[in-house]
Structure formats: C-alpha cells, structure tokens
Design a protein around this motif. Structure first.
Motif, mmCIF file in Angstrom:
data_model
loop_
_atom_site.group_PDB
_atom_site.id
_atom_site.type_symbol
_atom_site.label_atom_id
_atom_site.label_comp_id
_atom_site.label_asym_id
_atom_site.label_seq_id
_atom_site.Cartn_x
_atom_site.Cartn_y
_atom_site.Cartn_z
ATOM 1 N N ALA A 74 0.922 -1.120 -0.116
ATOM 2 C CA ALA A 74 0.084 0.090 -0.047
ATOM 3 C C ALA A 74 0.797 1.297 -0.194
ATOM 4 N N LYS A 75 1.990 1.184 0.664
ATOM 5 C CA LYS A 75 3.023 2.343 0.726
ATOM 6 C C LYS A 75 4.195 2.282 -0.447
ATOM 7 N N ASN A 76 4.183 1.048 -1.197
ATOM 8 C CA ASN A 76 5.067 0.975 -2.205
ATOM 9 C C ASN A 76 6.476 1.077 -1.659
ATOM 10 N N THR A 77 6.850 0.293 -0.323
ATOM 11 C CA THR A 77 7.776 0.551 0.442
ATOM 12 C C THR A 77 8.287 -0.731 0.959
ATOM 13 N N VAL A 78 9.679 -0.945 0.926
ATOM 14 C CA VAL A 78 10.207 -2.324 1.459
ATOM 15 C C VAL A 78 11.119 -1.779 2.516
ATOM 16 N N TYR A 79 11.110 -2.843 3.708
ATOM 17 C CA TYR A 79 11.861 -2.420 5.008
ATOM 18 C C TYR A 79 12.917 -3.399 5.099
ATOM 19 N N LEU A 80 13.976 -2.854 5.718
ATOM 20 C CA LEU A 80 15.049 -3.941 6.097
ATOM 21 C C LEU A 80 15.065 -3.879 7.720
ATOM 22 N N GLN A 81 14.729 -4.941 8.504
ATOM 23 C CA GLN A 81 14.649 -4.534 9.943
ATOM 24 C C GLN A 81 16.013 -5.403 10.202
ATOM 25 N N MET A 82 16.846 -4.611 10.969
ATOM 26 C CA MET A 82 18.019 -5.307 11.364
ATOM 27 C C MET A 82 18.381 -5.381 12.882
ATOM 28 N N ASN A 83 18.561 -6.770 13.290
ATOM 29 C CA ASN A 83 18.586 -6.762 14.908
ATOM 30 C C ASN A 83 20.029 -7.450 14.813
ATOM 31 N N GLY A 84 20.335 -7.353 16.118
ATOM 32 C CA GLY A 84 21.910 -7.756 16.625
ATOM 33 C C GLY A 84 22.825 -7.351 15.603
ATOM 34 N N LEU A 85 22.705 -6.158 15.517
ATOM 35 C CA LEU A 85 23.680 -5.631 14.607
ATOM 36 C C LEU A 85 25.235 -5.738 15.193
ATOM 37 N N LYS A 86 26.294 -6.079 14.074
ATOM 38 C CA LYS A 86 27.633 -6.359 14.482
ATOM 39 C C LYS A 86 28.429 -5.318 13.790
ATOM 40 N N PRO A 87 29.607 -5.001 14.370
ATOM 41 C CA PRO A 87 30.505 -3.739 13.665
ATOM 42 C C PRO A 87 30.937 -4.262 12.131
ATOM 43 N N GLU A 88 30.756 -5.480 11.741
ATOM 44 C CA GLU A 88 31.046 -5.866 10.460
ATOM 45 C C GLU A 88 29.877 -5.636 9.404
ATOM 46 N N ASP A 89 28.595 -5.243 10.096
ATOM 47 C CA ASP A 89 27.558 -4.823 9.343
ATOM 48 C C ASP A 89 27.731 -3.384 8.925
ATOM 49 N N THR A 90 28.564 -2.779 9.429
ATOM 50 C CA THR A 90 28.819 -1.209 8.928
ATOM 51 C C THR A 90 29.168 -1.116 7.129
ATOM 52 N N ALA A 91 28.359 -0.137 6.771
ATOM 53 C CA ALA A 91 28.442 -0.388 5.222
ATOM 54 C C ALA A 91 27.404 0.590 4.796
ATOM 55 N N VAL A 92 27.583 1.255 3.786
ATOM 56 C CA VAL A 92 26.486 1.976 3.038
ATOM 57 C C VAL A 92 25.365 0.885 2.345
ATOM 58 N N TYR A 93 24.150 0.974 2.759
ATOM 59 C CA TYR A 93 23.126 0.126 2.316
ATOM 60 C C TYR A 93 22.295 0.985 1.270
ATOM 61 N N TYR A 94 22.269 0.095 0.346
ATOM 62 C CA TYR A 94 21.622 0.424 -1.044
ATOM 63 C C TYR A 94 20.227 -0.111 -1.274
#
Length: 117
Positions: A74-94
């Motif tokens: 309905a909102k034409n939107t996609v989500y990414l829920q990120m839990n338990g984040l780690k330093p190695e998840d550091t990045a630019v997300y596209y």
C-alpha cells in the motif's frame, strides 16, 4: 522508470537494531523484485536480502536470523529490519529494484549504517 528513496540509517552500538526503508515511485507495477545491498569501504557491493513480487525472500548467510526484509504494498515501501547488529555490518546500504521484462536495475542513493563495538 523506477525511483527509490532510502531512509533509516545511522549510528548504533553492537547488538542494537535499525530499520531501513525504501520508498519506490514511478513504474512500480513493473517491479519484479526488490532487495538491499551493502558496500563496506574497500569491498565489493554484496546482496543482503531480497524479496520478489510474489513475496519470496532470501538472505545472505551473514545476516540470516538477524535481518528481515518485508514490504508494504500500500505504501510501495520495502523495509530491512536489522537486529543484533555487528561492527562488520557497517556499510552503505543500497536499495535495489529489478523491473521490466528486460530486468533493468534501479538504485537508491544509499544510506550509511555504522555499528560501533
């Protein structure tokens, strides 16, 4: 043509959570699948998660069990829920959308996610 606008990045401590959003506009009816990619400094861009128009999802092994991709049609939107984040998840997300019979690619502008240890 499909246009994508991302939001939701930021700085979080290890173990924390963030939710990224990607709003699509334009020829949204022609979208086959959408996904999230990330690129860390000095590394190649890699796929993180994807969701098809039929709702099937897949994840990189490194984020399985921690990240969840979902969409709100309905909102034409996609989500990414990120839990338990780690330093190695550091990045630019596209955000990415594959659309049309010729499988064109649309990309968002990117949003920075930084996870401190």
């Amino acid at each position: 043509q499909v246009l994508l606008v991302e939001s939701g990045g930021g700085l979080v401590q290890a173990g924390g959570s963030l939710r990224l959003s990607c709003a699509a506009s334009g020829s949204i009816f022609s979208i086959n699948a959408m996904g999230w990619y990330r690129q860390a400094p000095g590394k190649q861009r890699e796929v993180v998660a994807a969701i098809t128009s039929g709702g099937s999802t897949n994840y990189a092994d490194s984020v399985k069990g921690r990240f969840t991709i979902s969409r709100d049609n309905a909102k034409n939107t996609v989500y990414l829920q990120m839990n338990g984040l780690k330093p190695e998840d550091t990045a630019v997300y596209y955000c990415n959308a594959e659309y049309g019979l010729s499988k064109y690619d649309a990309w968002g502008q990117g949003t920075q996610v930084t996870v401190s240890s």
